[in-house]
Design an enzyme around this catalytic site. Structure first.
Site, PDB file in Angstrom:
ATOM      1  N   TRP A  36     -17.070  33.511 -33.055  1.00 38.76           N
ATOM      2  CA  TRP A  36     -18.519  33.472 -32.820  1.00 38.76           C
ATOM      3  C   TRP A  36     -18.887  32.549 -31.667  1.00 38.76           C
ATOM      4  CZ3 TRP A  36     -23.386  34.747 -35.016  1.00 38.76           C
ATOM      5  CH2 TRP A  36     -24.439  33.880 -34.702  1.00 38.76           C
ATOM      6  N   ASN A  38     -22.638  30.930 -29.702  1.00 37.03           N
ATOM      7  CA  ASN A  38     -24.081  30.969 -29.420  1.00 37.03           C
ATOM      8  C   ASN A  38     -24.370  30.169 -28.152  1.00 37.03           C
ATOM      9  OD1 ASN A  38     -23.735  29.206 -32.059  1.00 37.03           O
ATOM     10  ND2 ASN A  38     -25.584  28.368 -31.188  1.00 37.03           N
ATOM     11  N   ASP A  39     -25.350  29.313 -28.128  1.00 43.07           N
ATOM     12  CA  ASP A  39     -25.913  28.750 -26.893  1.00 43.07           C
ATOM     13  C   ASP A  39     -24.922  28.422 -25.763  1.00 43.07           C
ATOM     14  OD1 ASP A  39     -27.600  28.456 -29.040  1.00 43.07           O
ATOM     15  OD2 ASP A  39     -28.011  26.352 -28.714  1.00 43.07           O
ATOM     16  N   GLN A  55     -21.464  27.035 -27.628  1.00 39.60           N
ATOM     17  CA  GLN A  55     -21.351  26.801 -29.056  1.00 39.60           C
ATOM     18  C   GLN A  55     -20.362  27.824 -29.605  1.00 39.60           C
ATOM     19  OE1 GLN A  55     -23.702  24.399 -31.177  1.00 39.60           O
ATOM     20  NE2 GLN A  55     -22.801  23.664 -29.270  1.00 39.60           N
ATOM     21  N   SER A  99     -25.491  21.693 -29.259  1.00 38.09           N
ATOM     22  CA  SER A  99     -25.692  21.975 -27.837  1.00 38.09           C
ATOM     23  C   SER A  99     -25.916  20.735 -26.986  1.00 38.09           C
ATOM     24  CB  SER A  99     -26.878  22.921 -27.665  1.00 38.09           C
ATOM     25  OG  SER A  99     -26.459  24.205 -28.023  1.00 38.09           O
ATOM     26  N   ARG A 167     -32.321  17.308 -30.960  1.00 36.50           N
ATOM     27  CA  ARG A 167     -31.069  17.873 -30.437  1.00 36.50           C
ATOM     28  C   ARG A 167     -31.195  18.498 -29.045  1.00 36.50           C
ATOM     29  NH1 ARG A 167     -32.642  20.821 -34.932  1.00 36.50           N
ATOM     30  NH2 ARG A 167     -33.447  22.907 -34.495  1.00 36.50           N
ATOM     31  N   GLU A 223     -36.204  23.975 -29.369  1.00 32.01           N
ATOM     32  CA  GLU A 223     -34.777  23.751 -29.156  1.00 32.01           C
ATOM     33  C   GLU A 223     -34.440  23.906 -27.663  1.00 32.01           C
ATOM     34  OE1 GLU A 223     -32.538  25.024 -33.073  1.00 32.01           O
ATOM     35  OE2 GLU A 223     -33.218  26.814 -32.051  1.00 32.01           O
TER      36      GLU A 223
HETATM   37  C1  FRU Z   1     -30.021  26.882 -30.851  1.00 36.28           C
HETATM   38  C2  FRU Z   1     -29.330  25.901 -31.753  1.00 36.28           C
HETATM   39  C3  FRU Z   1     -29.408  24.500 -31.156  1.00 36.28           C
HETATM   40  C4  FRU Z   1     -28.239  23.818 -31.780  1.00 36.28           C
HETATM   41  C5  FRU Z   1     -27.223  24.933 -31.838  1.00 36.28           C
HETATM   42  C6  FRU Z   1     -26.283  24.855 -32.997  1.00 36.28           C
HETATM   43  O1  FRU Z   1     -29.545  28.173 -30.927  1.00 36.28           O
HETATM   44  O2  FRU Z   1     -29.910  25.935 -33.028  1.00 36.28           O
HETATM   45  O3  FRU Z   1     -30.633  23.857 -31.372  1.00 36.28           O
HETATM   46  O4  FRU Z   1     -27.801  22.737 -31.021  1.00 36.28           O
HETATM   47  O5  FRU Z   1     -27.942  26.138 -31.886  1.00 36.28           O
HETATM   48  O6  FRU Z   1     -25.268  25.800 -32.894  1.00 36.28           O
END
Ligand code: FRU
Length: 494
Positions: A36, A38-39, A55, A99, A167, A223
């Site tokens: 997986w 993400n960001d 991420q 992140s 964050r 975020e």
């Molecule tokens: C945004 C988020 C960030 C955090 C990260 C965790 O998509 O929620 O705020 O740092 O993903 O994976």
């Protein structure tokens, strides 16, 4: 020294990345080696190359304890894999390395500023998260976490700031020689704010100001902030949770917001003039930007959205990809986004048509495929305005994804409800574009599992993942009323 957790993650991706079937990997969009993502994180130049972290949870195709995956590139299109950069292996980031961002230090090392997360559960199983900002320093491959971590904690917050929602620091070095970072925070009114901190060395930080507040007007928690100068203006980007829809500008859920205004570097005051969405498609979140060595401001984002990631194919081995990097500018108070010009070098097999009369559904010889760069320009064929124009991609007897434009109200409707995905996720998105007199131009970038649209020379962008099997290759055009169309299509060749 690499921790056991980091070594395990590196060995895992090394062993399993090769089992990801060819069809699952896009050609030029960043994915994780396995599992997986993400960001985008740490998008920056280091020793003349562009680094991108993300991420990353290598072990499953679902979000989990966050690691930082790592790739680098020289042209934003071809990416080289590097081993996992960080694992959640310290007390202060034991539940995840969230992140953050990166800069090159004057001594030639690369500094990462990220959020360390600790989750604790009370007797009712309710989770409490503590989020603090932490540093890791490295050579572009290996990173050591700083012994003075965490470097920004709850005690540095202005009154009312939440330590649970604190964050995603974005760091840069200003002309005054100081480092600054912006961080998302939830305030006493329950919604987000962007805090700014200042440091002489990127290790010792003090709170400077609250740059902007949500006041429950644009979603809840904010975020992944980013803050940068562009075309003589200043841009603040953030990704709000808990958005309420506003016309067709913002949809419910996880959105992205771009605020354009002016910034006084002496007083650190930001005055916002315009607010808009960054992307109007189905899958887009947490964009981050960097300044390229030639001065261009480049944006990349996670081409997914939390609302659409709960379902996936049973046999998927990777989940999540990034958008194509985009060059940014400001025109008439709006954020302009276009794919990086480096993509042009991969164009081949040009096919072009001019003044095609479109009525009933039609195909054009040579216009098909799933990895391409195509620009469609349309205008009314006579004095009468047509009722609608539609193009369809990733089409076969069963599957189709369509983009319909209605000139009477200037709406575009993206519909992937028949793209071949056996789950009921959000499949339709509408946006208002700003063409003149029924003329419209859209650049369509396809790469195996995605469609990115750039309307009217980058005035608006819309990114959407397509879950359609690769042999659905057909592209067709249709209109209600008479439309004249130009098409210029290139395959993207790798
Ligand atoms: C945004 C988020 C960030 C955090 C990260 C965790 O998509 O929620 O705020 O740092 O993903 O994976």
């Amino acid at each position: 020294m690499a921790s056991e957790k980091l070594i395990k993650a590196r060995e895992f991706e090394e062993k399993f990345a090769r089992f990801v079937p060819e069809d699952e990997r896009p050609y030029f969009h960043v994915t994780g080696p396995v599992g997986w993502i993400n960001d985008p994180n740490g998008f920056s130049v280091y020793k003349g190359e562009v680094h991108l972290f993300f991420q990353y949870h290598p072990y499953r195709v679902q979000w989990g304890p966050m690691h930082w995956g790592h790739v680098k590139t020289r042209d934003f299109i071809k990416w080289e894999r590097l081993p996992v950069a960080m694992a959640p292996d310290e007390e202060y980031d034991r539940s995840g390395c969230y992140s953050g961002s990166a800069v090159e230090l004057p001594d030639g090392r690369q500094l990462i500023l990220y959020t360390g997360m600790q989750a604790d559960y009370d007797e009712f199983g309710q989770i409490t998260e503590t989020q603090e900002q932490c540093v890791a320093i490295g050579d572009g491959v290996n990173y050591e976490k700083y012994e003075g971590n965490p470097v920004i904690t709850a005690k540095d917050l202005p009154e009312g700031g939440s330590s649970h929602d604190f964050r995603d620091p974005k760091i840069w070095r200003e002309d005054d020689g100081f480092y600054y970072c912006v961080v998302g925070n939830r305030t006493e009114d329950g919604s987000g704010a962007i805090l700014m901190f200042k440091s002489p060395d990127a290790l010792h930080w003090t709170y400077e100001t609250t740059l902007e507040r949500c006041c429950n007007e644009l979603g809840g928690m904010w975020e992944c902030p980013d803050f940068f100068p562009l075309s003589g203006k200043q841009v603040l980007i953030t990704s709000p949770q808990e958005m309420m829809p506003m016309g067709l500008e913002f949809h419910a859920g996880f959105g992205t917001v771009c605020m354009i205004g002016d910034y006084n570097k002496m007083t650190h005051e930001f005055s916002r003039e315009n607010v808009s969405a960054v992307d109007y498609g189905l899958d887009f979140y947490a964009p981050q930007t960097m300044e390229a060595p030639d001065g261009r401001r480049i944006l990349i984002a996670w081409m997914q959205n939390w609302s659409t990631t709960t379902s996936r194919r049973q046999d998927a081995r990777i989940m999540g990809e990034m958008t194509v990097p985009r060059e940014l500018s400001v025109r008439n108070g709006r954020l302009i986004q276009n794919p990086v010009r480096e993509l042009l070098a991969y164009r081949g097999h040009k096919v072009s048509y001019r003044n095609v009369m479109v009525r009933q559904e039609m195909n054009l010889a040579g216009v098909k495929g799933r990895v391409l760069d195509m620009t469609i320009t349309i205008r009314p064929a006579g004095n009468a305005l047509y009722h609608a124009f539609r193009f369809n991609v990733a089409k076969d007897g069963e599957n189709v994804t369509s983009v319909r434009y209605k000139p009477d109200n200037n709406t575009v409707r993206i519909d992937r409800s028949r793209c071949g995905f056996p789950h009921d996720i959000v499949n339709i998105r509408e946006l208002v574009i700003r063409p003149q007199d029924g003329c419209m131009k859209v650049r369509v970038i396809l790469d195996k599992h995605s469609m990115e649209l750039f309307f009217n020379d980058g005035e608006q962008a819309a990114s959407t993942i397509l879950y359609t099997r690769q042999d659905a290759q057909s592209i067709s055009f249709e209109a209600e009323g008479d439309v004249l169309m130009d098409v210029e299509k290139y395959d993207l060749l790798f």
